[in-house]
Scaffold this motif. Structure first.
Motif, PDB file in Angstrom:
ATOM      1  N   GLY A  56       7.704   7.390  -3.328  1.00  0.00           N
ATOM      2  CA  GLY A  56       8.921   6.918  -3.987  1.00  0.00           C
ATOM      3  C   GLY A  56       9.758   8.013  -4.620  1.00  0.00           C
ATOM      4  O   GLY A  56      10.960   7.835  -4.799  1.00  0.00           O
ATOM      5  N   ILE A  57       9.122   9.127  -4.966  1.00  0.00           N
ATOM      6  CA  ILE A  57       9.890  10.221  -5.588  1.00  0.00           C
ATOM      7  C   ILE A  57      10.525  11.155  -4.569  1.00  0.00           C
ATOM      8  O   ILE A  57      11.305  12.034  -4.939  1.00  0.00           O
TER       9      ILE A  57
ATOM     10  N   VAL B 232       1.627   6.317  12.405  1.00  0.00           N
ATOM     11  CA  VAL B 232       2.511   6.887  11.380  1.00  0.00           C
ATOM     12  C   VAL B 232       2.115   6.359  10.010  1.00  0.00           C
ATOM     13  O   VAL B 232       1.987   7.129   9.048  1.00  0.00           O
ATOM     14  N   TRP B 233       1.919   5.045   9.906  1.00  0.00           N
ATOM     15  CA  TRP B 233       1.545   4.428   8.630  1.00  0.00           C
ATOM     16  C   TRP B 233       0.288   5.083   8.062  1.00  0.00           C
ATOM     17  O   TRP B 233       0.248   5.440   6.893  1.00  0.00           O
ATOM     18  N   GLU B 234      -0.719   5.258   8.902  1.00  0.00           N
ATOM     19  CA  GLU B 234      -1.961   5.888   8.439  1.00  0.00           C
ATOM     20  C   GLU B 234      -1.765   7.353   8.086  1.00  0.00           C
ATOM     21  O   GLU B 234      -2.354   7.855   7.132  1.00  0.00           O
TER      22      GLU B 234
ATOM     23  N   ARG C 221       0.821  -1.218   0.000  1.00  0.00           N
ATOM     24  CA  ARG C 221       0.000   0.000   0.000  1.00  0.00           C
ATOM     25  C   ARG C 221       0.853   1.267   0.000  1.00  0.00           C
ATOM     26  O   ARG C 221       0.438   2.298  -0.517  1.00  0.00           O
ATOM     27  N   LEU C 222       2.030   1.191   0.596  1.00  0.00           N
ATOM     28  CA  LEU C 222       2.938   2.348   0.618  1.00  0.00           C
ATOM     29  C   LEU C 222       3.730   2.502  -0.683  1.00  0.00           C
ATOM     30  O   LEU C 222       4.409   3.513  -0.878  1.00  0.00           O
ATOM     31  N   ASP C 223       3.661   1.512  -1.532  1.00  0.00           N
ATOM     32  CA  ASP C 223       4.408   1.534  -2.781  1.00  0.00           C
ATOM     33  C   ASP C 223       3.693   2.456  -3.770  1.00  0.00           C
ATOM     34  O   ASP C 223       2.975   2.010  -4.662  1.00  0.00           O
TER      35      ASP C 223
ATOM     36  N   ASP D 110      -0.926  12.823   4.404  1.00  0.00           N
ATOM     37  CA  ASP D 110       0.106  13.848   4.270  1.00  0.00           C
ATOM     38  C   ASP D 110       1.415  13.182   3.846  1.00  0.00           C
ATOM     39  O   ASP D 110       2.189  12.735   4.702  1.00  0.00           O
ATOM     40  N   PRO D 111       1.679  13.078   2.535  1.00  0.00           N
ATOM     41  CA  PRO D 111       2.895  12.416   2.057  1.00  0.00           C
ATOM     42  C   PRO D 111       4.189  12.979   2.656  1.00  0.00           C
ATOM     43  O   PRO D 111       5.189  12.272   2.741  1.00  0.00           O
ATOM     44  N   GLY D 112       4.159  14.222   3.098  1.00  0.00           N
ATOM     45  CA  GLY D 112       5.337  14.802   3.742  1.00  0.00           C
ATOM     46  C   GLY D 112       5.727  14.076   5.017  1.00  0.00           C
ATOM     47  O   GLY D 112       6.889  14.118   5.431  1.00  0.00           O
TER      48      GLY D 112
END
Length: 155
Positions: free
Chosen positions: A57-58, A93-95, A50-52, A100-102
């Motif tokens: 990644g960028i 943290v995972w959620e 799910r985090l992929d 908020d991708p930051g």
């Protein structure tokens, strides 16, 4: 294994996937039925899958700057280890990174390498059964395998 059970086990890491904390988690998991070890591996793979996503990644490695000062990109392995570090940090943290991708950025640090988490199911299974782990999870957690997370990479 439920998500609640998975996150309760992850809490034994105290937020970091160090060699020591991951051995401790594998030991705890090895005392459970084999079905729990497999269930843990499945949840772990799904959490990483799910985090992929491209938005994570960028992100550059935050503590590496090559000459010239341009951002240093995450490698495929580095991105996998960053995702492991996010999962090791726990459910909250995972959620949070999804809204908020930051919030993902600190886990790109070379100091937050979560690679040891990848070996927990193998170690737990081998401790429990005396046999080598030979299980393929439903979700692939290798970097760039989540087609929904990387729409521009679709063939």
């Amino acid at each position: 294994m439920t998500w609640a059970d998975f996150w309760a086990l992850m809490a034994t890491l105290n937020g970091e996937a160090t060699e020591e904390s991951c051995h401790r988690l594998a030991e705890e998991l090895s005392r459970r039925p084999v079905s729990d070890i497999i269930g843990f591996a499945e949840r772990h793979a799904e959490a990483l899958h799910r985090l992929d996503q491209e938005e994570f990644g960028i992100l550059p490695v935050i503590d590496m700057t090559p000459p010239g000062g341009s951002p240093f990109p995450q490698s495929a392995d580095g991105f996998l280890y960053s995702r492991c570090a996010v999962v090791a940090a726990g459910r909250a943290v995972w959620e949070s990174v999804f809204s908020d991708p930051g919030e993902f950025a600190p886990y790109t640090s070379t100091e937050r390498d979560g690679e040891w988490l990848l070996y927990v199911p193998d170690e737990a299974y081998e401790r429990a059964t005396g046999k080598e782990w030979d299980h393929t999870t439903r979700y692939c957690y290798e970097s760039y395998s989540n087609e929904d997370g990387w729409p521009d990479l679709r063939s």
